[in-house]
Design an enzyme around this catalytic site. Structure first.
Site, PDB file in Angstrom:
ATOM      1  N   ASP A  13       5.448   7.969   9.279  1.00  0.00           N
ATOM      2  CA  ASP A  13       5.925   7.080   8.231  1.00  0.00           C
ATOM      3  C   ASP A  13       6.435   7.956   7.099  1.00  0.00           C
ATOM      4  O   ASP A  13       6.273   9.182   7.120  1.00  0.00           O
ATOM      5  CB  ASP A  13       4.783   6.174   7.748  1.00  0.00           C
ATOM      6  CG  ASP A  13       5.226   5.167   6.697  1.00  0.00           C
ATOM      7  OD1 ASP A  13       6.294   4.547   6.895  1.00  0.00           O
ATOM      8  OD2 ASP A  13       4.547   5.010   5.676  1.00  0.00           O
ATOM      9  N   SER A  14       7.019   7.326   6.090  1.00  0.00           N
ATOM     10  CA  SER A  14       7.463   8.089   4.930  1.00  0.00           C
ATOM     11  C   SER A  14       6.287   8.504   4.050  1.00  0.00           C
ATOM     12  O   SER A  14       6.402   9.434   3.259  1.00  0.00           O
ATOM     13  CB  SER A  14       8.467   7.274   4.106  1.00  0.00           C
ATOM     14  OG  SER A  14       7.858   6.089   3.614  1.00  0.00           O
ATOM     15  N   GLY A  46      13.502   3.500   1.963  1.00  0.00           N
ATOM     16  CA  GLY A  46      14.144   2.188   1.881  1.00  0.00           C
ATOM     17  C   GLY A  46      15.504   2.130   1.231  1.00  0.00           C
ATOM     18  O   GLY A  46      16.247   1.176   1.436  1.00  0.00           O
ATOM     19  N   CYS A  76       7.068   2.779  10.579  1.00  0.00           N
ATOM     20  CA  CYS A  76       8.026   2.674   9.474  1.00  0.00           C
ATOM     21  C   CYS A  76       9.089   1.667   9.888  1.00  0.00           C
ATOM     22  O   CYS A  76       9.811   1.892  10.870  1.00  0.00           O
ATOM     23  CB  CYS A  76       8.664   4.032   9.200  1.00  0.00           C
ATOM     24  SG  CYS A  76      10.040   4.013   8.023  1.00  0.00           S
ATOM     25  N   ASN A  77       9.149   0.558   9.183  1.00  0.00           N
ATOM     26  CA  ASN A  77      10.110  -0.486   9.531  1.00  0.00           C
ATOM     27  C   ASN A  77      11.554  -0.034   9.331  1.00  0.00           C
ATOM     28  O   ASN A  77      12.434  -0.396  10.112  1.00  0.00           O
ATOM     29  CB  ASN A  77       9.843  -1.733   8.689  1.00  0.00           C
ATOM     30  CG  ASN A  77       8.640  -2.507   9.159  1.00  0.00           C
ATOM     31  OD1 ASN A  77       8.750  -3.459   9.935  1.00  0.00           O
ATOM     32  ND2 ASN A  77       7.456  -2.108   8.709  1.00  0.00           N
ATOM     33  N   GLU A 153       2.683   4.427  -3.563  1.00  0.00           N
ATOM     34  CA  GLU A 153       2.521   5.877  -3.456  1.00  0.00           C
ATOM     35  C   GLU A 153       2.006   6.497  -4.758  1.00  0.00           C
ATOM     36  O   GLU A 153       1.433   7.584  -4.744  1.00  0.00           O
ATOM     37  CB  GLU A 153       3.844   6.523  -3.046  1.00  0.00           C
ATOM     38  CG  GLU A 153       4.294   6.203  -1.623  1.00  0.00           C
ATOM     39  CD  GLU A 153       3.473   6.930  -0.564  1.00  0.00           C
ATOM     40  OE1 GLU A 153       2.841   7.950  -0.891  1.00  0.00           O
ATOM     41  OE2 GLU A 153       3.470   6.485   0.605  1.00  0.00           O
ATOM     42  N   CYS A 185       7.256  -3.882   5.933  1.00  0.00           N
ATOM     43  CA  CYS A 185       7.076  -2.460   5.622  1.00  0.00           C
ATOM     44  C   CYS A 185       5.585  -2.197   5.731  1.00  0.00           C
ATOM     45  O   CYS A 185       4.777  -2.957   5.188  1.00  0.00           O
ATOM     46  CB  CYS A 185       7.584  -2.144   4.214  1.00  0.00           C
ATOM     47  SG  CYS A 185       7.208  -0.456   3.648  1.00  0.00           S
ATOM     48  N   HIS A 187       3.732  -0.166   4.328  1.00  0.00           N
ATOM     49  CA  HIS A 187       3.082   0.049   3.027  1.00  0.00           C
ATOM     50  C   HIS A 187       2.517  -1.252   2.447  1.00  0.00           C
ATOM     51  O   HIS A 187       1.505  -1.235   1.737  1.00  0.00           O
ATOM     52  CB  HIS A 187       4.087   0.607   2.010  1.00  0.00           C
ATOM     53  CG  HIS A 187       4.294   2.082   2.063  1.00  0.00           C
ATOM     54  ND1 HIS A 187       5.081   2.683   3.021  1.00  0.00           N
ATOM     55  CD2 HIS A 187       3.826   3.081   1.275  1.00  0.00           C
ATOM     56  CE1 HIS A 187       5.101   3.990   2.804  1.00  0.00           C
ATOM     57  NE2 HIS A 187       4.342   4.256   1.758  1.00  0.00           N
TER      58      HIS A 187
END
Length: 281
Positions: A13-14, A46, A76-77, A153, A185, A187
């Site tokens: 993922d990011s 994104g 990660c979408n 984040e 997402c 997150h």
């Protein structure tokens, strides 16, 4: 075959969003070893272009295949929406995205479906297409939420500003009388407590993380790659600051993981050089 069975599953993922998938892996597939990578040096994804996302995903997959993973889950979408089909043709390892499992789960829950996602995922229309291929009668509304990932984040989950931002993003979906809300997402699951204070209790929440792990479990069984021996400790790697990721992860993992910083190999198929990547505001 046994060597492949004992190889880890790669998850990327990011940032910390993919920890929602990692938790589901620990719950549903506790015997599997995991290699988790967070591309924190280049988050958020994104607002990136499709070309940049494809480059980043290629570089991550080159690194993961060098580590001999037996499967990769794109937690990660944005990557799933913009790069999944391309890299599946380029890499031999099985690669799973989160969008199709999330779409399948959503249509089982309702007919009026809202999707909150990154702007790139919303622009791709990936969720609308996937949902309406399964159920053409389903209504789908999508909202891009560019401020969510930076807030998560930065560990601003309980800031008053975060709830104000969530209200702003969710109001248009609630105006359409949605009966289902998809976390488009990974997150966003971290914001569930805030989101629940805004949406009616009748709206069903869909977290694709749970369903992509169900899909991974079936895929491993079909390929005969399920691990039977105990799992090794999860290995964590990031492209940015390892200490920052470790501290932020603690609230969801229950401990501060040991995290290594790595430099990704540049993909030979990339069309944009690393130093030429423009960070979009």
């Amino acid at each position: 075959m046994r060597e492949i069975q004992n190889s880890p599953i790669g998850v990327f993922d990011s940032g910390v969003g993919g920890l929602t998938v990692l938790r589901e892996l620990h719950r549903q597939l506790p015997q599997e070893s995991i290699l988790y990578f967070a591309d924190t040096a280049r988050l958020p994804y994104g607002d990136r272009s499709a070309k940049e996302i494809l480059q980043f995903v290629r570089e991550i997959l080159v690194w993961m295949t060098q580590k001999r993973v037996k499967m990769v889950i794109m937690a990660c979408n944005t990557s799933s929406a913009l790069a999944l089909e391309a890299v599946r043709e380029e890499f031999d390892v099985p690669i799973l995205g989160v969008i199709l499992p999330g779409a399948k789960a959503a249509v089982k829950q309702g007919q009026r479906i809202g999707v909150i996602s990154t702007p790139a995922t919303a622009k791709s229309q990936a969720y609308r297409q996937a949902i309406q291929e399964i159920n053409p009668d389903a209504k789908v509304w999508q909202v891009g939420c560019p401020r969510f990932v930076p807030l998560i984040e930065k560990n601003c989950l309980w800031d008053v500003h975060t709830k104000e931002v969530a209200q702003e993003y969710l109001t248009p979906l609630l105006a359409h009388d949605i009966d289902t809300l998809v976390y488009g997402c990974t997150h966003y699951r971290h914001l569930e407590a805030v989101i629940k204070t805004i949406i009616p209790t009748t709206v069903k929440l869909v977290d694709p993380a749970s369903y992509v792990v169900q899909a991974a479990k079936k895929e491993l069984e079909l390929m005969g790659l399920s691990k039977t021996s105990p799992a090794l400790p999860t290995r964590f790697a990031v492209s940015g600051c390892s200490a920052t990721f470790s501290q932020l992860s603690r609230q969801w993992l229950g401990y501060c993981p040991s995290v290594e910083s790595v430099s990704l190999p540049i993909s030979q198929t990339s069309t944009v050089a690393w130093e030429q990547v423009e960070v979009l505001e």
